[in-house]
Write an enzyme that holds these catalytic residues in place. Sequence first.
Site, PDB file in Angstrom:
ATOM      1  N   CYS A   2       2.262  26.661 -42.066  1.00 58.87           N
ATOM      2  CA  CYS A   2       1.950  27.605 -43.134  1.00 58.87           C
ATOM      3  C   CYS A   2       2.114  29.045 -42.641  1.00 58.87           C
ATOM      4  O   CYS A   2       2.001  29.313 -41.444  1.00 58.87           O
ATOM      5  CB  CYS A   2       0.519  27.421 -43.592  1.00 58.87           C
ATOM      6  SG  CYS A   2       0.163  25.756 -44.117  1.00 58.87           S
ATOM      7  N   ASN A 100      -4.436  29.036 -43.212  1.00 63.84           N
ATOM      8  CA  ASN A 100      -3.650  28.223 -42.276  1.00 63.84           C
ATOM      9  C   ASN A 100      -4.635  27.457 -41.414  1.00 63.84           C
ATOM     10  O   ASN A 100      -5.639  28.024 -40.994  1.00 63.84           O
ATOM     11  CB  ASN A 100      -2.814  29.096 -41.334  1.00 63.84           C
ATOM     12  CG  ASN A 100      -1.618  29.702 -42.020  1.00 63.84           C
ATOM     13  OD1 ASN A 100      -1.403  29.492 -43.199  1.00 63.84           O
ATOM     14  ND2 ASN A 100      -0.840  30.462 -41.252  1.00 63.84           N
ATOM     15  N   GLY A 101      -4.311  26.203 -41.090  1.00 62.50           N
ATOM     16  CA  GLY A 101      -5.190  25.420 -40.224  1.00 62.50           C
ATOM     17  C   GLY A 101      -5.693  24.187 -40.946  1.00 62.50           C
ATOM     18  O   GLY A 101      -5.190  23.837 -42.027  1.00 62.50           O
TER      19      GLY A 101
END
Length: 606
Positions: A2, A100-101
């Site tokens: 992402c 993100n993540g």
Amino acid sequence: MCGIIGYTGTHPALPVLLEGLKRLEYRGYDSAGVAVLQEGTIAVEKKKGRLENLRQATKDRRFTGCAGIGHTRWATHGEPSDRNSHPHTSADGSIALVHNGIIENHARLRAFLERQGYVFQSQTDTEVLVHLIAHHFKGDLVSAVRDALYLAEGSYAICVVEQSHPDTIVCARKDSPLIIGLGEGENFVASDIPAILKYTRRCYLLDDYEMALISPQHVTVLDRNAKPVSKAVFDVNWDENAAERGGYAHFMLKEIHEEDKAISETLAPRLKEHEITLENIDLAGVAHHARRVFIVACGTAYHAGMIAKYTWESVLKIPVEVDYASEFRYRSPLIGSDDLLIVISQSGETADTLAALRLGKKCGAQVLAITNVVGSSISREADSVLYTWAGPEIAVASTKAYCTQVLCLALLMLRIGYEKGVFDATTYAQHLDELKRLPQLAREILKNEGQIKDLAHRYCSLSDAYFIGRNIDYAMALEGSLKLKEISYIHSEAITAGELKHGPIALLEQGSLLIVPATQPALFDKVASNMIESKARGAHLLAITTAEAHSILDCANDVVLVPSLSPWCMPIIAIIPMQLFAYYCAVERGYDVDKPRNLAKSVTVE
Ligand code: F6R
């Protein structure tokens, strides 16, 4: 992987966000979206597919605001779709967030929020964050974000906007990169430097648990106790191409250096204190009813499957057949409803592997896919999926995907073994502890890069190389050999060490290079005899082995040391020197490492 971009300034935000997202396209994505603060509200648009779809969708709408956030999504939880794209918004649309993540405890948080009456719009782990922030929001966005993140386990880089703060972005990070670009009367935030290079080269690099409050005139960075932190400015002197590669000379090198992270991300959601949790897989069915396991894949993924043949058969006592997907369907395989078919594919789109999957299903087998791409054809058609969370692999030569494929097969084996009663609780716990050490061990091996670079410098002008090994070391030899030939164009072969004297030894002459992964203590002496036979014919021996392998150390000319690990963990780490060796040979020979001749990243034709 992402990508995130955020902008607050005096110019309309939308063009800056779209431009930033375009600069992040190289990372791979399957959907994109933006949220712009304007006229006391937040305008959101998000679309599955290419950025062009988002660009078209925003054309017919008025985006006038000068602050906003944008995101390109590489699907993890939930298929690629408009709904699952970021930004995600709170129920009343007053807060928008990109992330993100992976939020590892998302299921628990979701259940909690649903009990409080929150209604979810997507299948993502991310959406819990925006509802949690809304839940804690009492007028102070920084506090609400901090309180929400306090409850989240996993990794995140997030940007949040709230409609009553018309020019402000709040961002935070843990285990996922985030940088702040410093402009004149405008500021930026992004997951990667290329997204902002067009506007500024002055950045703050956020550290784990730091947050920042960003407006056009000010950036305030806060530590985990909300105390302001003074940050040094990082001046970026990379050109745009180098910035995309995070400063590495090639994507392949970057991806090798990402292996520790890929391993952690693949492990983290599955490995709890004393347990391996594997989503939606009928482990009891496999443990107690599977007659045989078939593993089918191509290239590097096939080599990952070969590791499992050795380890699964010896530990689980289940017969395992491994096939090249291109061969499987033309050999009338005796596969049926008592069998488990595992297909492995980084891209999830390889035509031969997909055809093998369909054949297995037609014959009644249960099909489990190990793949890196959510929403890929293989992930959609398999009965169940175990994802490698390696992030997008851009270099044609597969590296981090291999490590995570072998890791997924090890996780499956250990979990099935526990189900079958192969391990007692203590041994099982020891195996889990070993898995947890892998990211650190990967980092330690990467410290030997200089030694491997020197070896490559010495051997790169050879026209042939031979890899020999026994058992899992043979499977690794196949992968080491494939890496070398595909990017350096040095002709190379992998040979089972015991077979050398049945023919291939005739090829050896003064100066021939033999690369010998030797990691199995029970086979050290046998492999050492094969090495001595080869040395007597003039071969030069480069061993990748452990400090305990005395017989190997005694006869090798060069040694790269790797730690001693169980056979299912060993290849995850021991492959790294061979990947680096191939990489540096190709660089020395002046080839385009990331795009080797005649090869494509995804082979969608048979
Ligand atoms: C080698 C390599 C290929 C792929 C193979 C299968 O470095 O990348 O051998 O492993 O083409 O691709 P996937 O895993 O996408 O099915």
